[in-house]
Design a protein around this motif. Structure first.
Motif, PDB file in Angstrom:
ATOM      1  N   TRP A   1      34.601  24.463  37.372  1.00 58.69           N
ATOM      2  CA  TRP A   1      33.647  25.733  36.815  1.00 58.69           C
ATOM      3  C   TRP A   1      31.999  24.665  37.092  1.00 58.69           C
ATOM      4  O   TRP A   1      32.069  25.396  36.475  1.00 58.69           O
ATOM      5  CB  TRP A   1      33.847  26.400  36.556  1.00 58.69           C
TER       6      TRP A   1
ATOM      7  N   PHE B   1      29.108  33.149  34.841  1.00 57.24           N
ATOM      8  CA  PHE B   1      27.709  33.281  33.912  1.00 57.24           C
ATOM      9  C   PHE B   1      27.194  34.322  33.437  1.00 57.24           C
ATOM     10  O   PHE B   1      26.755  34.687  32.695  1.00 57.24           O
ATOM     11  CB  PHE B   1      26.586  32.510  35.446  1.00 57.24           C
TER      12      PHE B   1
ATOM     13  N   LYS C   1      34.565  29.215  28.809  1.00 56.19           N
ATOM     14  CA  LYS C   1      34.194  28.994  30.159  1.00 56.19           C
ATOM     15  C   LYS C   1      35.967  28.428  29.189  1.00 56.19           C
ATOM     16  O   LYS C   1      36.990  28.558  30.256  1.00 56.19           O
ATOM     17  CB  LYS C   1      34.101  27.245  29.152  1.00 56.19           C
TER      18      LYS C   1
ATOM     19  N   TRP D   1      29.506  24.087  38.548  1.00 59.60           N
ATOM     20  CA  TRP D   1      28.430  24.701  39.019  1.00 59.60           C
ATOM     21  C   TRP D   1      27.990  25.629  37.679  1.00 59.60           C
ATOM     22  O   TRP D   1      26.323  26.061  36.798  1.00 59.60           O
ATOM     23  CB  TRP D   1      28.262  24.909  40.441  1.00 59.60           C
ATOM     24  N   GLN D   2      28.967  26.295  37.415  1.00 65.16           N
ATOM     25  CA  GLN D   2      28.753  27.667  36.889  1.00 65.16           C
ATOM     26  C   GLN D   2      28.771  27.768  35.443  1.00 65.16           C
ATOM     27  O   GLN D   2      27.788  27.934  34.361  1.00 65.16           O
ATOM     28  CB  GLN D   2      30.436  28.749  37.204  1.00 65.16           C
TER      29      GLN D   2
ATOM     30  N   TYR E   1      38.549  31.084  31.067  1.00 60.42           N
ATOM     31  CA  TYR E   1      37.905  30.627  32.858  1.00 60.42           C
ATOM     32  C   TYR E   1      38.879  29.540  33.497  1.00 60.42           C
ATOM     33  O   TYR E   1      39.560  29.750  34.590  1.00 60.42           O
ATOM     34  CB  TYR E   1      36.572  30.596  33.552  1.00 60.42           C
TER      35      TYR E   1
ATOM     36  N   GLY F   1      31.345  36.739  37.547  1.00 61.40           N
ATOM     37  CA  GLY F   1      32.052  35.527  37.160  1.00 61.40           C
ATOM     38  C   GLY F   1      31.448  34.886  35.802  1.00 61.40           C
ATOM     39  O   GLY F   1      31.327  35.355  34.935  1.00 61.40           O
TER      40      GLY F   1
END
Length: 745
Positions: free
Chosen positions: A693, A627, A650, A695-696, A653, A625
């Motif tokens: 995204w 992170f 970032k 939280w990630q 994604y 993912g």
């Protein structure tokens, strides 16, 4: 020398649900095996019905027709006096199993169900089949009446058993069982099974040809014995190309191996070996002998038949080959094995897949929008490679290939002379220019078309674009403008997309009518040319000229395509590819500036194609993912600071999330790359994400902060300059060409 056995493995180009054609190819393989002196013939997985029947396995018709084919095989005189096993689905006690059916002289000896199902990659076997979990157990199987009428049998053994002939013992694995950590061949070999046959459906991926070679060599090196690996070949109705390579291995050495890439529907690979070599090899490994003495026995189906001839000196055993892969003849007459390079695999695997699709779809050729870039040029060169393989097969006397190409071109007397002439017959290319196109790309497309021989046109589509925009202007009284003309990002993107989508409409018009123009029957298949990296990034317009009937390069990375074109240029002397390779990738959808290109793909994407490949492999192969990807890349990319790595991850994604919906409509492509984002089968993920995204990305930011505190002056190498202006933009700004989901739907 003791007793020699001649066995045959078969590579078959089967087609899902083509019971008639599959039956004919099976019979042909049995006849060829018999003519070569084999007393045992084994074939690929589910060869009777085809591997990729998928939800047709739920239908009772599929089971019925499989039994009907088996009945015809049992009755055929071709199948007499030979031990044969074939693959088909069988329902036992209301449960469907993927099975091998072994028979001899009109009697079924054993139905052996698959015990380990494959669930990764493109495989979803447990959707249709259940594994047989009763180890070393057999049950009575009550035969259908149509089979009983042929064999005179009412019940036959069903389960995990082996066949004991007068001179040896034969056992079975089915595809995944070879790959499984607790492979069946180990306990079988400890129980004295000397020949193990594996009917397989193993598909092609780039750089993976060594896998089955290593597995069969390792299996027989550890436990001794003969391993017969039979594999499918070709496109049997889906995105996969089954890559053949059937082999016969003895005590860790390959005796013979079939080709990976070929157009022949039937290839029989034969080898002769000495049973005493197995016994001596096994007995010399004392630890194995001690384990074998304590091994649990398998149920044995005893048959009064010998695989070895009466004359001990009738057939000398074959010598091992010295490598691993396709078989060629050396100057000294000895066979050897070599690996194909990735570039050779790209030249052959999608070409074979295209051939199967073309001949089975009953179309007259291909239509390809040729832009003069790496991607569309790669598609064109793969078609040329297909033509080369067709000519070679015809020259070798393959009557099926000749019959198929005559049907395609609509001429019963046609004979392909050379690849360029054939390419002119079945490939139509078209450069669709606009006022935003450069003279250089048009010239590159025309030169390549001339050198490979395609039937080429260069057209201008500005009139169609103006007509579409005229409708919009008439309704809204507004005129959208490009960004360089003062327009907004939304206007800029819409103007690019209308060009791309019109090319798709025009491509289908030409594909349907160009053979009519040329006085030939039928239509053309539209070829796509979007690569796997652009699909992953979503760098394409939904329903534009990336939308096609099939796409030969949709599973291949941009950098691999460049290497392929370098190889292709050297092999065929296609000088036009030099300029194509040197030109920067561009969509050519924005206005030229002073007659020069102002739009570059890597600048538009905000990342390089090399970076995209890394992102793709980490996302898919390493199950990363955002992170985890950041944590890995911080150590891999020591030329970047942690903040730079974070920004790159970032940005990827964000773009991935807002463009994932495009994966649902990707043109069917030949599967080739292990990180393919194909949503339809290989990569099952959502197509609606929260693009922030939150939280990630917060976890990444926290890690960047910690790294900064721990190493405030962390040394790093200077990054190679790839992009003139890398863009790592917030979501509100990510609306450059072909990226924004709110517009591109």
């Amino acid at each position: 020398m003791g007793r020699t056995v001649t066995v045959a493995v078969c590579t078959l180009n089967q087609w899902a649900m083509d019971f008639d054609g599959n039956s004919r190819r099976i019979l042909q393989s049995i006849q060829e095996a018999k003519d070569a002196g084999a007393t045992y013939r084994s074939g690929p997985e589910l060869e009777i019905c085809g591997y990729s029947c998928e939800d047709h396995f739920y239908e009772s018709d599929t089971l019925l027709h499989s039994w009907e084919v088996l009945a015809n095989l049992l009755k055929s005189s071709i199948c007499e006096d030979m031990l044969i096993d074939v693959g088909m689905p069988v329902m036992h006690k209301n449960v469907t199993y993927n099975c091998r059916v072994a028979f001899l002289n009109r009697r079924i000896l054993l139905i052996r169900p698959k015990m380990r199902l494959c669930e990764d990659g493109n495989y979803r076997e447990s959707r249709w089949f259940s594994p047989w979990t009763k180890e070393r157990t057999v049950e009575d199987y009550f035969l259908p009446r149509m089979i009983s009428q042929v064999t005179g049998q009412t019940v036959v053994p069903f389960g995990d058993a082996v066949i004991a002939t007068r001179d040896t013992c034969v056992g079975f694995e089915i595809c995944e069982e070879l790959w499984h950590p607790a492979s069946n061949h180990i306990p079988m070999s400890l129980d004295g099974v000397e020949i193990i046959a594996n009917g397989s459906g193993s598909y092609f991926e780039l750089r993976k040809a060594y896998v089955t070679v290593d597995l069969v060599k390792s299996a027989t090196f550890k436990s001794g014995g003969c391993y017969m690996f039979s594999n499918l070949r070709g496109c049997d109705g889906g995105r996969l190309y089954f890559n053949g390579g059937s082999s016969i291995t003895l005590n860790g050495n390959i005796l013979n191996r079939g080709r990976q890439f070929a157009l022949e529907d039937v290839e029989v690979t034969v080898a002769t070996f000495d049973l005493e070599d197995i016994r001596n090899y096994r007995n010399s490994i004392r630890s194995r002998s001690h384990a074998a003495a304590a091994s649990q026995s398998y149920p044995r189906v005893k048959v009064d038949f010998a695989l070895t001839p009466e004359n001990l000196m009738s057939n000398p055993p074959d010598r091992p080959l010295d490598g691993a892969q396709d078989v060629y003849g050396d100057d000294d007459g000895q066979s050897r094995l070599v690996y194909h390079t990735a570039e050779e695999e790209i030249a052959m695997a999608p070409a074979c897949w295209l051939w199967d699709y073309l001949r089975r779809s009953c179309q007259g050729g291909f239509f390809l929008p040729l832009s003069g870039g790496v991607d569309s040029s790669s598609s064109a060169c793969i078609v040329y490679s297909m033509c080369e393989m067709i000519v070679e097969s015809v020259n070798r006397g393959d009557t099926q290939v000749l019959a198929d190409i005559r049907k395609i071109v609509g001429d019963c007397e046609y004979v392909p002379i050379d690849p360029k002439q054939l390419c002119n017959t079945i490939l139509v290319t078209c450069y669709m220019g606009t006022e935003n196109s450069s003279a250089e790309t048009k010239a590159r497309a025309a030169e390549l078309a001339n050198q490979i021989g395609s039937y080429h046109h260069g057209i201008v589509i500005d009139t169609a674009i103006s007509a579409i925009l005229g409708i919009f202007q008439q309704v809204t009284k507004l005129t959208p403008r490009f960004k360089v003309q003062g327009g907004s990002p939304r206007e800029n993107l819409a103007l690019q997309n209308v060009q791309a989508r019109l090319r798709m409409v025009i491509a289908y018009l030409f594909a349907q009518l160009m053979l009519w123009v040329r006085g030939r029957p039928g239509g053309l298949l539209v070829l796509g040319s979007g690569n796997v990296d652009e699909a992953l990034r979503g760098y394409l317009t939904k329903y534009d000229c990336s939308s096609a009937d099939i796409n030969p390069i949709g599973g291949i990375a941009k950098n691999d395509l460049k290497k392929f074109l370098l190889y292709f240029r050297r092999k065929h002397g296609i000088s036009a590819l030099s300029d194509i390779l040197e030109a920067p990738p561009t969509a050519e959808l924005e206005p030229l500036q002073a007659g020069q290109l102002a739009q570059l793909d890597e600048v538009d994407m905000g990342m390089t194609y090399k970076e995209l490949s890394v992102f793709g492999r980490l996302r898919k192969q390493n199950c990363s993912g955002p992170f985890t990807m950041f944590c890995r890349l911080v150590h891999m990319w020591d030329h970047c600071t942690p903040k730079e790595v974070a920004d790159k991850v970032k940005h990827f994604y964000r773009c991935y999330a807002i463009n994932r919906h495009k994966m649902t409509i990707l043109t069917p492509s030949c599967h080739a790359e292990t990180y393919s984002p194909d949503d339809n089968r290989f990569d099952h993920r959502p197509f609606l994400y929260n693009h922030s995204w939150k939280w990630q990305f917060a976890a990444i930011d926290e890690q960047v902060k910690r790294l900064k505190e721990e190493k405030p002056s962390r040394p790093h190498k200077t990054a190679p300059k790839v992009l003139a202006k890398p863009r790592y933009m917030p979501f509100s700004s990510v609306i450059s060409n072909k990226t924004h989901p709110g517009i591109v739907v």
